[in-house]
Write an enzyme that holds these catalytic residues in place. Structure first.
Site, PDB file in Angstrom:
ATOM      1  N   VAL B  48     128.858 -30.821  16.221  1.00 34.18           N
ATOM      2  CA  VAL B  48     127.725 -30.020  16.689  1.00 34.18           C
ATOM      3  C   VAL B  48     127.625 -28.719  15.898  1.00 34.18           C
ATOM      4  CG1 VAL B  48     126.697 -28.822  18.662  1.00 34.18           C
ATOM      5  CG2 VAL B  48     127.799 -31.040  18.990  1.00 34.18           C
ATOM      6  N   CYS B  49     128.773 -28.069  15.666  1.00 35.11           N
ATOM      7  CA  CYS B  49     128.764 -26.819  14.902  1.00 35.11           C
ATOM      8  C   CYS B  49     128.262 -27.070  13.489  1.00 35.11           C
ATOM      9  CB  CYS B  49     130.153 -26.205  14.843  1.00 35.11           C
ATOM     10  SG  CYS B  49     130.828 -25.815  16.454  1.00 35.11           S
ATOM     11  N   GLY B  50     128.664 -28.194  12.913  1.00 31.76           N
ATOM     12  CA  GLY B  50     128.228 -28.510  11.554  1.00 31.76           C
ATOM     13  C   GLY B  50     126.706 -28.596  11.487  1.00 31.76           C
TER      14      GLY B  50
END
Lengths: 171, 162
Positions: B48-50
């Site tokens: 998700v952060c990516g």
């Protein structure tokens, strides 16, 4: 999350804008998940027939996908001679070959002349692509593929059976 | 160290100095004079952060139009950030809230002690260092950028961007 710019005549659509179900995808031609969605949506279109209108807007994540922007340029170049959807399909069916040479070859096969190819290579359609991207960001698009169903964000399962069951219930 | 509350809209954003690379630090104060978007995210390399940082990276020209700077913060160390930024072609700073771990996140009220990471939180800070908008997203949800742009629009309407 709602779509801020409704699907309209300015969009690339398959089907009638006044169809009871309008499915919009924000997509990136080099994104593998969009490649999966491509086949899934084709199956849904086949099952739903004229009750479904499908629209596509560009959301290339160029830093992650180095060929995505150029591929979108070629789709827009094809649109100028009425071949957007053919190019859309070719791109998703050849996601591993989106280098400039391959793109130019697909374009020639679809009947784009040298000037149009040069135009796509020169980034002449970037304005349109950027407009799609910006509009997507404003509507909360946070990655690809991102789907909107009758103007509302759809984050549910994408398998054709789920989508078809849900869409039939909407009719 | 006790966690502080989320700074309210209208309050000064707590200043900090954090490594932006293995050799350099960055302070919030040095960004004064332009809007700042602070992005707390749980972890380099997580899916998700990516996606979230990839989106913001793609939007750098848009943030430029507002005269705004965007800065990511997680508890990962500077070498980890450097490898992550290189892998994803990221062109905005990732700050390492690494030692004391999560200290800045705690001061912003967005440290998740159970997981030992920051929460997924966004702050828009005006040119004078005042918090103008904040949002804490469910950890598994990429919050996108529509809220950030609305907040930057509101600043621009008040003439606070530059």
């Amino acid at each position: 999350m709602s779509l801020r710019t409704p699907v309209g005549p300015h969009d690339h659509v398959q089907g009638a804008l006044d169809a009871p179900i309008v499915l919009l995808e924000y997509g990136d031609f080099e994104c593998p998940y969009c490649g999966e969605a491509y086949a899934e949506i084709k199956a849904v279109q086949g099952a739903m027939g004229p009750s479904l209108c499908f629209a596509f807007r560009h959301f290339p994540l160029s830093n992650a996908h180095p060929h995505a922007e150029r591929a979108a340029e070629f789709a827009e170049a094809a649109a100028t001679i009425g071949r957007f959807w053919e190019m859309h399909d070719i791109l998703y069916e050849n996601q591993r070959a989106l280098d400039d040479r391959s793109l130019s070859r697909y374009a020639t096969e679809l009947g784009l002349d040298d000037a149009l190819v040069a135009s796509a290579l020169g980034g002449n359609f970037s304005e349109r692509i950027r407009r799609d991207f910006q509009g997507g960001v404003r509507s909360g698009v946070n990655g690809t593929p991102c789907l909107f169903l009758n103007g509302e964000r759809y984050d549910g399962p994408r398998e054709p059976e789920s989508l078809i069951t849900m869409m039939r219930r909407m009719l | 160290m006790p966690d502080l509350e989320l700074p309210d809209v209208g309050q000064a954003a707590p200043d900090f100095s954090l490594p932006r690379s293995p050799r350099e630090a960055m302070t919030l104060a040095e960004l004064r004079g332009r809007p700042v978007v602070l992005v707390f995210y749980p972890a380099d390399w997580s899916p998700v952060c990516g996606d979230q940082v990839t989106l913001y990276n793609e939007m750098l020209p848009t943030f430029d139009e507002y005269g705004a700077r965007i800065v990511g913060i997680s508890v990962d160390g500077p070498w980890c950030h450097a490898a992550f930024a290189k892998d994803r072609n990221l062109e905005f700073p990732l700050l390492a809230d690494f030692e004391p771990k999560g200290d800045v996140a705690r001061r912003y009220g967005v440290y998740d002690a159970r997981h030992g990471t920051t929460e997924r939180a966004l702050f828009v800070i005006d040119a004078n260092g005042i918090v103008r908008w904040r949002y804490v997203s469910p950890i598994e949800v990429n919050p996108g950028a529509d809220g950030i742009l609305d907040a930057l629009d509101a600043l621009a309407a008040k003439g606070d961007t530059a």
